[in-house]
Design a protein around this motif. Structure first.
Motif, short mmCIF file in Angstrom:
data_model
loop_
_atom_site.label_atom_id
_atom_site.label_comp_id
_atom_site.label_asym_id
_atom_site.label_seq_id
_atom_site.Cartn_x
_atom_site.Cartn_y
_atom_site.Cartn_z
N ASP A 98 0.21 -2.97 12.67
CA ASP A 98 1.42 -2.63 13.41
C ASP A 98 2.10 -1.39 12.87
OD1 ASP A 98 2.38 -3.49 11.02
OD2 ASP A 98 3.78 -4.97 11.82
N GLY A 99 1.39 -0.61 12.05
CA GLY A 99 1.99 0.61 11.50
C GLY A 99 2.49 0.43 10.09
N GLY A 100 2.58 -0.83 9.59
CA GLY A 100 3.01 -1.05 8.23
C GLY A 100 1.83 -0.86 7.28
N SER A 101 2.09 -1.05 5.98
CA SER A 101 1.04 -0.89 4.99
C SER A 101 0.17 -2.13 4.93
CB SER A 101 1.67 -0.62 3.62
OG SER A 101 0.68 -0.51 2.64
N THR A 102 -1.12 -1.93 4.97
CA THR A 102 -2.08 -3.03 4.90
C THR A 102 -2.79 -2.99 3.56
OG1 THR A 102 -2.47 -3.06 7.28
CG2 THR A 102 -4.17 -4.03 5.89
N ASN A 103 -2.84 -4.14 2.91
CA ASN A 103 -3.55 -4.22 1.64
C ASN A 103 -4.85 -4.97 1.84
OD1 ASN A 103 -4.14 -5.99 -0.99
ND2 ASN A 103 -3.23 -4.06 -1.58
N LEU A 104 -5.96 -4.30 1.60
CA LEU A 104 -7.27 -4.94 1.71
C LEU A 104 -7.78 -5.30 0.32
CD1 LEU A 104 -9.13 -2.72 4.36
CD2 LEU A 104 -8.17 -5.00 4.70
N LYS A 163 -0.08 -4.42 -3.73
CA LYS A 163 0.25 -5.79 -4.07
C LYS A 163 -0.42 -6.75 -3.09
CE LYS A 163 4.74 -4.54 -6.03
NZ LYS A 163 6.19 -4.70 -5.91
N PRO A 164 -1.01 -7.82 -3.58
CA PRO A 164 -1.67 -8.77 -2.69
C PRO A 164 -0.71 -9.29 -1.62
CG PRO A 164 -2.22 -9.23 -4.97
CD PRO A 164 -1.15 -8.19 -4.99
N GLY A 165 -1.23 -9.36 -0.37
CA GLY A 165 -0.41 -9.89 0.70
C GLY A 165 0.51 -8.88 1.32
N GLU A 166 0.50 -7.66 0.81
CA GLU A 166 1.42 -6.64 1.30
C GLU A 166 1.05 -6.17 2.68
OE1 GLU A 166 0.89 -2.67 -0.42
OE2 GLU A 166 2.99 -2.76 -0.96
N GLY A 167 2.00 -5.89 3.53
CA GLY A 167 1.76 -5.20 4.79
C GLY A 167 1.64 -6.14 5.97
N LYS A 168 1.64 -5.55 7.15
CA LYS A 168 1.61 -6.29 8.39
C LYS A 168 0.35 -6.02 9.19
CE LYS A 168 6.66 -6.18 8.75
NZ LYS A 168 7.81 -5.80 9.60
N GLY A 169 -0.64 -5.39 8.59
CA GLY A 169 -1.88 -5.15 9.30
C GLY A 169 -1.78 -3.96 10.21
N LYS A 185 -6.18 8.14 1.11
CA LYS A 185 -5.62 9.46 1.36
C LYS A 185 -5.81 9.85 2.82
CE LYS A 185 -6.15 11.14 -3.38
NZ LYS A 185 -6.95 12.01 -4.30
N GLN A 186 -6.97 9.48 3.36
CA GLN A 186 -7.24 9.77 4.77
C GLN A 186 -6.42 8.87 5.69
OE1 GLN A 186 -11.41 9.63 5.74
NE2 GLN A 186 -12.00 11.16 4.21
N LYS A 187 -6.16 7.65 5.22
CA LYS A 187 -5.44 6.67 6.02
C LYS A 187 -4.39 5.99 5.14
CE LYS A 187 -6.53 3.48 9.74
NZ LYS A 187 -7.62 2.83 10.50
N PRO A 188 -3.23 6.64 4.96
CA PRO A 188 -2.20 6.16 4.01
C PRO A 188 -1.69 4.75 4.26
CG PRO A 188 -1.76 8.41 4.70
CD PRO A 188 -2.86 7.91 5.59
N SER A 189 -1.89 4.22 5.45
CA SER A 189 -1.40 2.88 5.73
C SER A 189 -2.27 1.80 5.09
CB SER A 189 -1.34 2.64 7.25
OG SER A 189 -2.64 2.71 7.80
N ILE A 190 -3.43 2.19 4.55
CA ILE A 190 -4.34 1.23 3.94
C ILE A 190 -4.36 1.39 2.42
CG2 ILE A 190 -6.70 0.35 3.82
CD1 ILE A 190 -5.44 -0.11 6.52
N LYS A 191 -4.08 0.31 1.73
CA LYS A 191 -4.18 0.27 0.27
C LYS A 191 -5.21 -0.80 -0.10
CE LYS A 191 -0.79 3.20 0.05
NZ LYS A 191 -1.07 4.61 -0.29
N PHE A 192 -5.65 -0.77 -1.35
CA PHE A 192 -6.68 -1.72 -1.77
C PHE A 192 -6.30 -2.45 -3.06
CE2 PHE A 192 -8.95 1.48 0.68
CZ PHE A 192 -9.78 0.71 1.49
N MET A 226 -11.40 -15.99 -0.14
CA MET A 226 -12.25 -14.84 -0.45
C MET A 226 -11.54 -13.55 -0.07
SD MET A 226 -16.23 -15.87 0.34
CE MET A 226 -16.12 -15.43 2.04
N THR A 227 -11.93 -12.47 -0.76
CA THR A 227 -11.33 -11.17 -0.47
C THR A 227 -11.67 -10.74 0.97
OG1 THR A 227 -13.28 -10.12 -1.42
CG2 THR A 227 -11.38 -10.41 -2.87
N ASP A 228 -10.87 -9.82 1.51
CA ASP A 228 -11.08 -9.36 2.89
C ASP A 228 -12.47 -8.75 3.04
OD1 ASP A 228 -8.24 -9.72 3.94
OD2 ASP A 228 -7.90 -8.44 2.20
#
Length: 438
Positions: A42-48, A34-40, A71-78, A101-103
């Protein structure tokens, strides 16, 4: 950054034309979060959010790579979005204006300088590319000393020729690093030996950068210097245009109406694939298309050269990071992974041309198709004499269109060459003054 890329309608297939293939677009697909998801970081989920253009094969390959990364880095979603060429730049203009603009975003060599100058792209000079990308390529990709895009694939401009028909006609095949004089002599020999309805070369005198190949090879630099200064060499321009005027007169090149009717990449309408014209400008990114249309019949050589060289070889496709991204660190880590991970390399294949990382290319080479190997062959052929890539910078689109209109008016006898030159020169100087090039 220095740039150029076409060889004219009827004898050129520019990179932009290749990348502008019809493609679907999508918002939340594949590994989308989801857009805006995560805290970058700090261990939370980051959405790029990531955006690119291209054909369907590139879309599928990129989505597969994004899945591998998550899969290699579960904390990162797109959140991926992919479009065809025109739709991409139309949307990106809107996103840039609203600072949304997108990340991560795909960038083209023709536009990256403009977006960088507007402050929309992050400097990526701190990404460690040692041993991954040739230092010369990195240096050529910099804009005012900063790196605003990580190069993804090799590219370059050369020339394809119909070796089967040329050999049948007893015409000497174009040699590597042939000169402009060699090119013109080839054209004369071809006219003498080819049957009616077949032509040794095409007429691209209506396209500005076809002439620019001549001017840069002669050591006089690009027509637009640093995107601002107008630099059309009058003596060379007349020399070039008068040569093609004579070629039109004696039938060395197709008549104007025939040239205008050619359709790139169409089996029956393409200038070279149709059997009408024996030569055509191609890029590393596009040469595979000609081999598919004419299997086993395509030969490769350099663009005609001069004292300074000829054609160009340089990366023109990049991944960049938005200057407004909240996840710059994560975005940079992803981009470095994109060009170094072997699993990602297998998934991406040659969807963005010959991989910029030679280690990845070596992994792919044994399984590449003949058409892909053709791309590498062209790169190896042109690299020795290649010049930088010189596109039409922002602000020159009106002049580019006027150049073509003026020269086509000359083609069809509606204007004299002198009148066309006056219009082309006057408009160029006006744009130079507007852009502050003096």
């Amino acid at each position: 950054m220095k740039h150029d890329r076409r060889w004219g309608k009827g004898i050129t297939l520019g990179v932009a034309a290749v990348l502008a293939l019809t493609a679907c677009s999508g918002g939340s697909q594949g590994t989308a979060g989801k857009p805006g998801e995560g805290k970058g970081g700090d261990g939370g989920s980051t959405n790029l959010k990531i955006m690119w253009w291209g054909p369907d094969t590139r879309h599928k390959a990129t989505l597969a790579a994004l899945d591998i990364y998550s899969k290699q880095k579960p904390s990162i979603k797109f959140t991926p979005e992919y479009l065809a060429w025109d739709g991409y730049w139309s949307k990106l203009t809107t996103l840039a204006a609203s600072k949304s603009m997108t990340d991560v975003l795909q960038m083209d060599g023709a536009y990256i300088q403009d977006y960088a100058s507007r402050g929309t792209l992050e400097d990526l000079s701190d990404i460690d590319l040692k041993g991954i990308v040739d230092p010369k390529i990195i240096e050529n990709s910099k804009i005012n000393g900063k790196l605003y895009g990580i190069p993804l694939g090799h590219n370059g401009q050369g020339m394809a020729f119909n070796k089967t028909d040329l050999e049948a006609a007893g015409i000497m095949l174009p040699a590597k690093n042939w000169t402009w004089d060699d090119y013109f002599e080839f054209a004369k020999e071809g006219r003498a030996k080819l049957p009616k309805g077949k032509y040794p070369i095409g007429d691209g005198s209506n396209i500005w950068d076809n002439y620019q190949y001549y001017q840069t090879a002669k050591g006089k630099g690009p027509i637009m210097v640093d995107g601002k200064k107008f630099n059309l060499n009058k003596e060379l321009w007349y020399e070039y245009q008068n040569r093609f005027a004579q070629f039109r007169k004696d039938g060395t090149v197709p008549p104007p109406d025939v040239t205008k009717a050619f359709v790139d990449n169409d089996p029956k309408g393409d200038s070279m694939a149709s059997g009408a014209v024996m030569t055509k400008g191609v890029t590393v990114a596009s040469v595979a298309v000609m081999e598919q249309l004419m299997p086993g019949k395509v030969g490769l050589t350099t663009m005609p050269t001069g004292p300074s060289g000829g054609g160009w070889a340089q990366s023109t496709l990049f991944l960049s990071v938005s200057s407004t991204s909240k996840y710059k660190k994560e975005a940079k880590e992803f981009i470095r992974w994109f060009i170094t991970d072997k699993e990602a390399g297998k998934a991406l294949g040659t969807s963005r041309g010959i991989p910029i990382n030679n280690e990845i290319y070596k992994e792919l080479e044994p399984s590449l198709q003949p058409t892909d190997l053709m791309s590498r062959k062209l790169l190896d052929t042109v690299i020795e004499k290649a010049l930088p890539f010189y596109p039409a910078p922002t602000g020159w689109s009106e002049w580019v269109q006027a150049y073509q209109a003026e020269m086509e008016a000359v083609w069809f006898g509606k204007k004299s060459l002198d009148d066309a030159y006056k219009t082309i020169e006057t408009m160029g100087k006006e744009i130079e003054a507007k852009l502050g090039g003096k």
